[in-house]
Scaffold this active site. Structure first.
Site, mmCIF file in Angstrom:
data_model
loop_
_atom_site.group_PDB
_atom_site.id
_atom_site.type_symbol
_atom_site.label_atom_id
_atom_site.label_comp_id
_atom_site.label_asym_id
_atom_site.label_seq_id
_atom_site.Cartn_x
_atom_site.Cartn_y
_atom_site.Cartn_z
ATOM 1 N N LYS A 1 6.130 -11.987 -17.873
ATOM 2 C CA LYS A 1 5.641 -10.724 -18.440
ATOM 3 C C LYS A 1 4.278 -10.947 -19.087
ATOM 4 C CE LYS A 1 7.618 -8.456 -17.120
ATOM 5 N NZ LYS A 1 8.693 -8.060 -16.223
ATOM 6 N N ARG B 1 1.870 1.255 -6.033
ATOM 7 C CA ARG B 1 2.049 0.345 -4.897
ATOM 8 C C ARG B 1 0.822 -0.492 -4.601
ATOM 9 N NH1 ARG B 1 6.563 2.298 -1.820
ATOM 10 N NH2 ARG B 1 5.965 1.019 -0.077
ATOM 11 N N ASN C 1 0.707 0.644 5.874
ATOM 12 C CA ASN C 1 1.306 -0.201 4.843
ATOM 13 C C ASN C 1 2.038 -1.324 5.570
ATOM 14 O OD1 ASN C 1 2.705 -1.292 2.638
ATOM 15 N ND2 ASN C 1 4.380 0.185 2.860
ATOM 16 N N GLY C 2 1.769 -2.572 5.176
ATOM 17 C CA GLY C 2 2.447 -3.696 5.833
ATOM 18 C C GLY C 2 1.422 -4.669 6.400
ATOM 19 N N LYS D 1 3.370 -2.804 -7.540
ATOM 20 C CA LYS D 1 4.743 -2.643 -8.024
ATOM 21 C C LYS D 1 5.761 -3.069 -6.974
ATOM 22 C CE LYS D 1 7.937 -1.001 -10.793
ATOM 23 N NZ LYS D 1 8.280 -1.920 -11.886
ATOM 24 N N GLU E 1 1.512 -11.635 -16.366
ATOM 25 C CA GLU E 1 1.108 -10.565 -15.452
ATOM 26 C C GLU E 1 0.334 -9.456 -16.134
ATOM 27 O OE1 GLU E 1 4.179 -8.498 -13.219
ATOM 28 O OE2 GLU E 1 5.585 -8.622 -14.869
ATOM 29 N N TRP F 1 -3.331 -2.206 -1.458
ATOM 30 C CA TRP F 1 -3.189 -3.526 -2.068
ATOM 31 C C TRP F 1 -3.611 -4.504 -0.972
ATOM 32 C CZ3 TRP F 1 -0.430 -8.093 -1.272
ATOM 33 C CH2 TRP F 1 -0.429 -8.984 -2.352
ATOM 34 N N CYS G 1 0.831 -1.190 0.000
ATOM 35 C CA CYS G 1 0.000 0.000 0.000
ATOM 36 C C CYS G 1 0.874 1.251 0.000
ATOM 37 C CB CYS G 1 -0.875 0.006 1.237
ATOM 38 S SG CYS G 1 -1.793 -1.509 1.431
ATOM 39 N N HIS H 1 10.346 -34.260 -21.111
ATOM 40 C CA HIS H 1 10.124 -34.981 -19.854
ATOM 41 C C HIS H 1 8.735 -34.716 -19.288
ATOM 42 C CE1 HIS H 1 14.241 -36.316 -19.838
ATOM 43 N NE2 HIS H 1 14.607 -35.074 -20.122
ATOM 44 N N GLU I 1 11.367 -14.993 -17.924
ATOM 45 C CA GLU I 1 10.973 -13.592 -17.856
ATOM 46 C C GLU I 1 9.837 -13.314 -18.862
ATOM 47 O OE1 GLU I 1 10.992 -11.173 -16.123
ATOM 48 O OE2 GLU I 1 10.921 -9.343 -17.311
HETATM 49 O O1 M6R Z 1 11.366 -4.158 -6.765
HETATM 50 P P1 M6R Z 1 11.886 -5.549 -7.019
HETATM 51 O O2 M6R Z 1 12.784 -5.599 -8.204
HETATM 52 O O3 M6R Z 1 12.514 -6.156 -5.810
HETATM 53 O O4 M6R Z 1 10.588 -6.388 -7.359
HETATM 54 C C1 M6R Z 1 10.671 -7.771 -7.524
HETATM 55 C C2 M6R Z 1 9.414 -8.308 -8.153
HETATM 56 O O5 M6R Z 1 8.308 -8.039 -7.344
HETATM 57 C C3 M6R Z 1 9.162 -7.721 -9.553
HETATM 58 O O6 M6R Z 1 10.239 -7.935 -10.395
HETATM 59 C C4 M6R Z 1 7.892 -8.347 -10.163
HETATM 60 O O7 M6R Z 1 8.116 -9.694 -10.440
HETATM 61 C C5 M6R Z 1 7.469 -7.581 -11.417
HETATM 62 N N1 M6R Z 1 6.064 -7.368 -11.408
HETATM 63 C C6 M6R Z 1 7.786 -8.281 -12.666
HETATM 64 O O8 M6R Z 1 7.424 -7.593 -13.796
#
Ligand code: M6R
Length: 607
Positions: A483, A27, A98-99, A602, A486, A74, A2, A502, A479
């Site tokens: 991508k 956030r 937040n937390g 984020k 998400e 969040w 948050c 396998h 990756e």
């Molecule tokens: O801020 P960070 O790089 O530590 O974040 C790590 C992950 O949360 C971040 O890379 C997440 O997987 C992204 N949404 C990927 O696009």
């Protein structure tokens, strides 16, 4: 997760709070709210969904007052409803948080037994109740808030408003970041400096356990033991303008297209073009003597670490234990004496990455952070940092942060290989030349955007997509799959190409696109064999290789994209660009919320 913000000033607070929340929406964005103090009384507006819903509420029923707090959520405890939106209110106390408050169930039971009535499903609501309870028993507001904070377990950042004639904001930090901003007769608090960027450049970061009382003149800070402390006030270079979208439709698009420039900036910090030699700053461990590394991160950043494992082991002969932040400290890792940790993060606030760093530090291991936000907790707690110069990354899907992490790790691996006597000056010159060429090659790939858009329109109809690759290309495939998942919500999985037979090969039919990441490296022929196995089963192959690779494999592929030929060492950086573009255009074609995909945030500041 948050975002929290608070203002005590001279102007109406609600419009400023709303603006600051827009900058914190990355956030979390499933609900939002603002509370202000008006003539000694707390008023609040809250709304489920994006911040625009709250803006509409405020337009219909404006909030007055020059002191207030705001929150963008969040959800962790309780669904994303208006009722569960912060600020939470009880007995004249409003709180944004937040937390996670880990002992909220016990506290709630205790407070309910004492006759207090709860209105939400959140962990946060115990905080205003606790403060109100202490106020009711005669404590002064600061004392009541401090006693309440002392009862909380878990990681949190809090900002509170207390009803009354005296106006101040009470804030506390344990485990989640909090920045205080200094204005002219105004004071601010926010989850990060970015939120406060249009308001002030004078920032003070609270430290673990700090509690602060903000009035219009300044901040009084108490440390975890309740002793008055000074924390340095720094000038941040962040500006309000830095987070615009420019001419781009989405932040993600802007950030993808910024890569040639930010990669250039990041690489120049380690290698002068023309010098063909990597220079590294002093590190908290000796590169020629360190016996082993642990490379730890989450999500996309963890794939950067996986690629680094190949680089360090292959180039420098230095063993790397690759770990995911959320697993590392729970698996009792066997750490060698002298083993160093490398922690990679865009935000520098990812709770699991931070916890992994603390785990290693507590055991006396030197820790290096590769981080994009230099004021972040990870940056401050690491023994030293290497900064990625990606600039603010706002899109939830990480793009330029990832490729600049790779650029930094590549330089570190080259420097390590040299001091360990594994690299001739000629090979070092070749590798640095290949890195120097990366920004221009990335630009060439970006210029093929039309082709990616066309492929993406087809991909948008898929239900499942597989990504395969070998070596570092397996990590690029991971990756790519992340991508796509998400931001387009299409199910995607990545496999080491040799692993397909396998099990996963059972999934192949003409409806499942298979994206093959195949630079012409030492494993190209092997990947070619795996590609043919897919083709033999009717798989629809999308190939990323160079012109020669694409030409050779054209008969087996549904679509192929020829990328610039490159030294295989830098292929993970270049081959990331197509997987980003494909995910981006697929999401655009599906009409999903690219910058703020559902359920995500984020910065993941909870475990
Ligand atoms: O801020 P960070 O790089 O530590 O974040 C790590 C992950 O949360 C971040 O890379 C997440 O997987 C992204 N949404 C990927 O696009």
């Amino acid at each position: 997760m948050c975002g929290i913000v608070g203002i005590i000033g001279v102007e109406e607070a609600a419009p400023l709070l709303l603006e600051a929340l827009r900058r914190l929406e990355y956030r979390g964005y499933d609900s939002a709210g603002i509370a202000t103090l008006v003539e000694g009384r707390i008023e609040r507006r809250r709304a489920a969904g994006k911040l625009d819903n709250l803006a509409r509420e405020l337009a219909a029923e404006p909030l007055r007052g020059t002191i207030g707090i705001g929150h963008t959520r969040w959800a962790t405890h309780g669904r994303a409803t208006r009722n569960n939106a912060h600020p939470h209110l009880s007995g004249g106390v409003a709180v944004v948080h937040n937390g996670i408050i880990e002992n909220f169930q016990n506290l709630r039971a205790e407070l309910e037994a004492a006759g207090r009535r709860f209105e939400t499903d959140t962990d946060t609501e115990v905080v205003p109740h606790l403060v109100a309870q202490y106020l009711a028993s005669g404590a002064e507001p600061v004392e009541a808030a401090r006693r309440a904070v002392g009862r909380l377990e878990g990681a949190f950042a809090l900002a509170m408003l207390v009803t009354g004639t005296q106006e101040f904001l009470l804030v506390a930090r344990r485990g989640s970041p909090l920045a205080i901003g200094y204005g002219e007769g105004e004071m601010y608090v926010g989850s990060d400096a970015l939120a406060l960027a249009p308001l002030t450049t004078r920032i003070q970061y609270l430290e673990e356990g700090d509690f602060a009382i903000l009035d219009r003149e300044g901040a009084r800070i108490l440390d975890a033991e309740g002793r008055p402390v000074e924390r340095p006030i720094i000038r941040t270079a962040l500006s309000g303008a830095m987070i615009g979208k420019g001419n781009h439709r989405h932040f993600m698009e802007k950030e993808i297209f910024e890569q040639p420039s930010v990669l250039g900036d990041t690489l120049r910090a380690f290698a002068d073009p023309g010098d063909h030699r990597i220079s590294l700053p002093e590190l908290p461990f000796a590169l020629d003597a360190v016996p082993r590394l642990a490379a730890v991160a989450c999500g996309t950043a963890s794939y950067a670490c996986l690629i680094a494992k190949y680089w360090f082991e292959g180039l420098a002969g230095l063993a790397v234990d690759w770990d995911i932040g959320s697993e590392f400290r729970y698996r009792a890792p066997v750490l060698q004496p002298g083993q160093a940790g490398i922690f990679v993060s865009q935000s520098g606030e990812t709770a699991d990455t931070l916890a992994a760093l603390r785990y290693m530090k507590e055991r006396g291991h030197p820790c290096l952070a590769i981080v994009n936000v230099p004021e972040s907790s990870l940056a401050r707690e690491a023994d030293s940092i290497l900064r990625t110069l990606a600039g603010p990354e706002i899109g939830v899907a990480s793009t330029k942060a990832f490729t600049t992490q790779l650029a930094t790790l590549a330089c570190l691996a080259i420097g390590t290989a040299r001091v360990r006597g594994r690299l001739t000056p000629e090979r070092e010159a070749e590798l640095t030349r290949a890195l120097d060429e990366v920004p221009a090659r990335v630009l060439q790939i970006l210029q093929q955007q039309r082709l990616f858009r066309e492929i993406a329109e087809e991909l948008a109809n898929a239900r499942d997509v597989l990504y395969i690759g070998r070596g570092t290309s397996h990590a690029v495939a991971m990756e790519g799959a992340l991508k796509l998942k998400e931001i387009s919500y299409i199910h995607a999985e990545a496999y080491a190409a040799g692993e397909l037979k396998h099990g996963p090969i059972a999934l192949i039919d003409e409806t499942v696109p298979v994206i093959v990441v195949a630079p012409r490296d030492a494993l190209f022929e092997k990947t070619t064999g795996n590609l043919q196995e897919v083709a033999a089963r009717g798989g629809r192959i999308i190939l990323f290789s160079d012109a020669e690779g694409c030409g050779q494999l054209a008969p087996y592929c549904w679509r192929s994209v020829a990328l610039p030929a490159c030294d295989p060492f830098v292929s993970p950086i270049l081959y990331t660009i197509p997987v980003q573009l494909l995910a981006y255009y697929t999401a655009v074609s599906k009409g999903t919320d690219v910058d703020q995909p559902r359920n995500l945030a984020k910065s993941v500041t909870v475990e």
